[in-house]
Design a protein around this motif. Sequence first.
Motif, mmCIF file in Angstrom:
data_model
loop_
_atom_site.group_PDB
_atom_site.id
_atom_site.type_symbol
_atom_site.label_atom_id
_atom_site.label_comp_id
_atom_site.label_asym_id
_atom_site.label_seq_id
_atom_site.Cartn_x
_atom_site.Cartn_y
_atom_site.Cartn_z
ATOM 1 N N GLY A 1 0.773 -1.227 0.000
ATOM 2 C CA GLY A 1 0.000 0.000 0.000
ATOM 3 C C GLY A 1 0.807 1.281 0.000
ATOM 4 O O GLY A 1 0.226 2.382 0.102
ATOM 5 N N ARG A 2 2.135 1.183 -0.112
ATOM 6 C CA ARG A 2 2.945 2.403 -0.055
ATOM 7 C C ARG A 2 3.806 2.600 -1.306
ATOM 8 O O ARG A 2 4.781 3.336 -1.300
ATOM 9 C CB ARG A 2 3.834 2.386 1.190
ATOM 10 N N LYS A 3 3.443 1.929 -2.381
ATOM 11 C CA LYS A 3 4.192 2.074 -3.629
ATOM 12 C C LYS A 3 4.151 3.518 -4.135
ATOM 13 O O LYS A 3 5.139 4.034 -4.662
ATOM 14 C CB LYS A 3 3.630 1.127 -4.698
ATOM 15 N N GLU A 4 3.001 4.184 -3.960
ATOM 16 C CA GLU A 4 2.888 5.569 -4.408
ATOM 17 C C GLU A 4 3.842 6.480 -3.646
ATOM 18 O O GLU A 4 4.419 7.412 -4.219
ATOM 19 C CB GLU A 4 1.446 6.063 -4.253
ATOM 20 N N ASP A 5 4.005 6.202 -2.352
ATOM 21 C CA ASP A 5 4.959 6.988 -1.560
ATOM 22 C C ASP A 5 6.384 6.738 -2.053
ATOM 23 O O ASP A 5 7.208 7.666 -2.099
ATOM 24 C CB ASP A 5 4.847 6.629 -0.075
ATOM 25 N N ALA A 6 6.657 5.504 -2.408
ATOM 26 C CA ALA A 6 7.988 5.187 -2.934
ATOM 27 C C ALA A 6 8.246 5.978 -4.209
ATOM 28 O O ALA A 6 9.342 6.516 -4.419
ATOM 29 C CB ALA A 6 8.117 3.689 -3.203
ATOM 30 N N VAL A 7 7.226 6.075 -5.071
ATOM 31 C CA VAL A 7 7.346 6.844 -6.318
ATOM 32 C C VAL A 7 7.615 8.313 -6.014
ATOM 33 O O VAL A 7 8.478 8.953 -6.631
ATOM 34 C CB VAL A 7 6.078 6.683 -7.182
ATOM 35 N N LYS A 8 6.914 8.869 -5.042
ATOM 36 C CA LYS A 8 7.111 10.271 -4.674
ATOM 37 C C LYS A 8 8.551 10.516 -4.203
ATOM 38 O O LYS A 8 9.184 11.508 -4.579
ATOM 39 C CB LYS A 8 6.144 10.661 -3.548
ATOM 40 N N VAL A 9 9.043 9.604 -3.382
ATOM 41 C CA VAL A 9 10.397 9.756 -2.854
ATOM 42 C C VAL A 9 11.426 9.648 -3.975
ATOM 43 O O VAL A 9 12.378 10.445 -4.051
ATOM 44 C CB VAL A 9 10.674 8.695 -1.761
ATOM 45 N N LEU A 10 11.245 8.697 -4.859
ATOM 46 C CA LEU A 10 12.187 8.524 -5.968
ATOM 47 C C LEU A 10 12.150 9.728 -6.907
ATOM 48 O O LEU A 10 13.191 10.124 -7.454
ATOM 49 C CB LEU A 10 11.863 7.227 -6.719
ATOM 50 N N ASP A 11 10.991 10.314 -7.096
ATOM 51 C CA ASP A 11 10.898 11.529 -7.908
ATOM 52 C C ASP A 11 11.664 12.682 -7.248
ATOM 53 O O ASP A 11 12.336 13.469 -7.929
ATOM 54 C CB ASP A 11 9.437 11.934 -8.112
ATOM 55 N N LEU A 12 11.548 12.790 -5.937
ATOM 56 C CA LEU A 12 12.296 13.831 -5.221
ATOM 57 C C LEU A 12 13.806 13.652 -5.406
ATOM 58 O O LEU A 12 14.546 14.628 -5.609
ATOM 59 C CB LEU A 12 11.964 13.784 -3.725
ATOM 60 N N LEU A 13 14.243 12.410 -5.329
ATOM 61 C CA LEU A 13 15.665 12.138 -5.508
ATOM 62 C C LEU A 13 16.114 12.492 -6.928
ATOM 63 O O LEU A 13 17.160 13.125 -7.123
ATOM 64 C CB LEU A 13 15.957 10.661 -5.204
ATOM 65 N N ALA A 14 15.329 12.083 -7.906
ATOM 66 C CA ALA A 14 15.712 12.294 -9.307
ATOM 67 C C ALA A 14 15.655 13.771 -9.701
ATOM 68 O O ALA A 14 16.515 14.250 -10.449
ATOM 69 C CB ALA A 14 14.810 11.473 -10.222
ATOM 70 N N GLN A 15 14.667 14.489 -9.185
ATOM 71 C CA GLN A 15 14.438 15.856 -9.654
ATOM 72 C C GLN A 15 15.084 16.935 -8.793
ATOM 73 O O GLN A 15 15.387 18.022 -9.289
ATOM 74 C CB GLN A 15 12.932 16.100 -9.722
ATOM 75 N N ARG A 16 15.309 16.602 -7.513
ATOM 76 C CA ARG A 16 15.744 17.684 -6.619
ATOM 77 C C ARG A 16 16.965 17.352 -5.756
ATOM 78 O O ARG A 16 17.893 18.166 -5.683
ATOM 79 C CB ARG A 16 14.571 18.072 -5.716
ATOM 80 N N TYR A 17 16.976 16.186 -5.132
ATOM 81 C CA TYR A 17 18.010 15.939 -4.136
ATOM 82 C C TYR A 17 19.218 15.124 -4.616
ATOM 83 O O TYR A 17 20.258 15.131 -3.974
ATOM 84 C CB TYR A 17 17.390 15.275 -2.894
ATOM 85 N N ASP A 18 19.091 14.432 -5.718
ATOM 86 C CA ASP A 18 20.238 13.699 -6.268
ATOM 87 C C ASP A 18 20.097 13.588 -7.792
ATOM 88 O O ASP A 18 20.123 12.500 -8.352
ATOM 89 C CB ASP A 18 20.319 12.301 -5.630
ATOM 90 N N PRO A 19 19.971 14.722 -8.482
ATOM 91 C CA PRO A 19 19.724 14.677 -9.932
ATOM 92 C C PRO A 19 20.887 14.098 -10.732
ATOM 93 O O PRO A 19 20.676 13.648 -11.863
ATOM 94 C CB PRO A 19 19.479 16.148 -10.294
ATOM 95 N N ILE A 20 22.083 14.106 -10.156
ATOM 96 C CA ILE A 20 23.215 13.554 -10.887
ATOM 97 C C ILE A 20 23.039 12.057 -11.152
ATOM 98 O O ILE A 20 23.602 11.495 -12.086
ATOM 99 C CB ILE A 20 24.544 13.824 -10.128
ATOM 100 N N ARG A 21 22.212 11.414 -10.315
ATOM 101 C CA ARG A 21 21.909 9.988 -10.517
ATOM 102 C C ARG A 21 20.445 9.786 -10.906
ATOM 103 O O ARG A 21 19.836 8.766 -10.577
ATOM 104 C CB ARG A 21 22.236 9.191 -9.239
ATOM 105 N N ALA A 22 19.917 10.756 -11.606
ATOM 106 C CA ALA A 22 18.501 10.723 -11.973
ATOM 107 C C ALA A 22 18.126 9.449 -12.723
ATOM 108 O O ALA A 22 17.054 8.876 -12.479
ATOM 109 C CB ALA A 22 18.159 11.949 -12.825
ATOM 110 N N ASN A 23 18.991 9.002 -13.610
ATOM 111 C CA ASN A 23 18.673 7.778 -14.373
ATOM 112 C C ASN A 23 18.521 6.566 -13.452
ATOM 113 O O ASN A 23 17.681 5.688 -13.699
ATOM 114 C CB ASN A 23 19.756 7.509 -15.412
ATOM 115 N N TYR A 24 19.344 6.513 -12.416
ATOM 116 C CA TYR A 24 19.253 5.392 -11.471
ATOM 117 C C TYR A 24 17.916 5.426 -10.731
ATOM 118 O O TYR A 24 17.237 4.397 -10.587
ATOM 119 C CB TYR A 24 20.413 5.455 -10.478
ATOM 120 N N TRP A 25 17.524 6.623 -10.261
ATOM 121 C CA TRP A 25 16.269 6.734 -9.512
ATOM 122 C C TRP A 25 15.076 6.439 -10.419
ATOM 123 O O TRP A 25 14.089 5.835 -9.985
ATOM 124 C CB TRP A 25 16.145 8.115 -8.870
#
Length: 315
Positions: free
Chosen positions: A272-296
Amino acid sequence: MSYSTSPDWADVEPIAQEDGDHPLAAIAYMDDYSEAMSYLRAVMAANEHSERALVLTEDIISMNPAHYTVWLFRAKTLFELGSDLREELTYLNAIALKYQKNYQIWHHRQLIMEKLGDPTGEGKFIAQMFEKDAKNYHVWSYRQWLVRHFSLWDSPTELSDIQSLLLADVRNNSAWNHRFFLIFGRQEQYPSFTPLPETVKRETEYAKTAVYSAPQNPCPWVFLRGILKKTKQPLSTIQSFAAEFAPFERPDEVKSSHALDVLADIFAETEGRKEDAVKVLDLLAQRYDPIRANYWRYKKARLTPIPMATTAAAA
């Protein structure tokens, strides 16, 4: 020193290097080095282990401290002569401090220490090396060998030395690795070994304290993950702790991308928390670790598989 004119070497017929008639890439050695090596070949061919042979190896090492064969011959000669190995360590100390990235020196030191059978004083010298470079790979490898060979797992000085190094630099990944090695490394030798619960608790709290001091430091986060894996605890054990540094619903308050990474992995495995996982991964890719955006994005794609086309659409 000229070996060809020295009376101490008058009885030796030097053996020159043989590169063939037409070498494609002959190395232009210095004359002194070529001469010394020609006498070393003669000494090795005669299987001579003598004081003059030791002097010869020392001369060659001063010109080329990375010559592996010379170090091996020197070790064998020392053992054959029954030389004072403590004196050899003193000699090695000066060489190691001068040539800090030389692997051959540390292999030779290991051979000497195996023969000597007593690591007294090694910790003090290693500390000297770390004053020059606290992340010297060869020194850390040698230190781990010392711990294994002499069963120093529970040596109080081992842990206190690591404490000092991490106080000086909490981002010293080599020191973090050695700390983890002290706690769990002996399982390689003794598979049934399990660290005491109080030890695991102590190390967990130590890592958490380090996170508080530097939330964006990856070392204690990796250390925590390692503890959980070794002790077979779920990653969700540290969910509330990670949430302190990654309130993903309030992105401006996030203090650690590593905490976000932990939460993403926890949510991905929680019903039931897959959507939260998606939100967190989007934050990593777009804002907090964009250098590894492809990985996220790759991790996100694994959470959201591409829907198969319907039969009607395919038609």
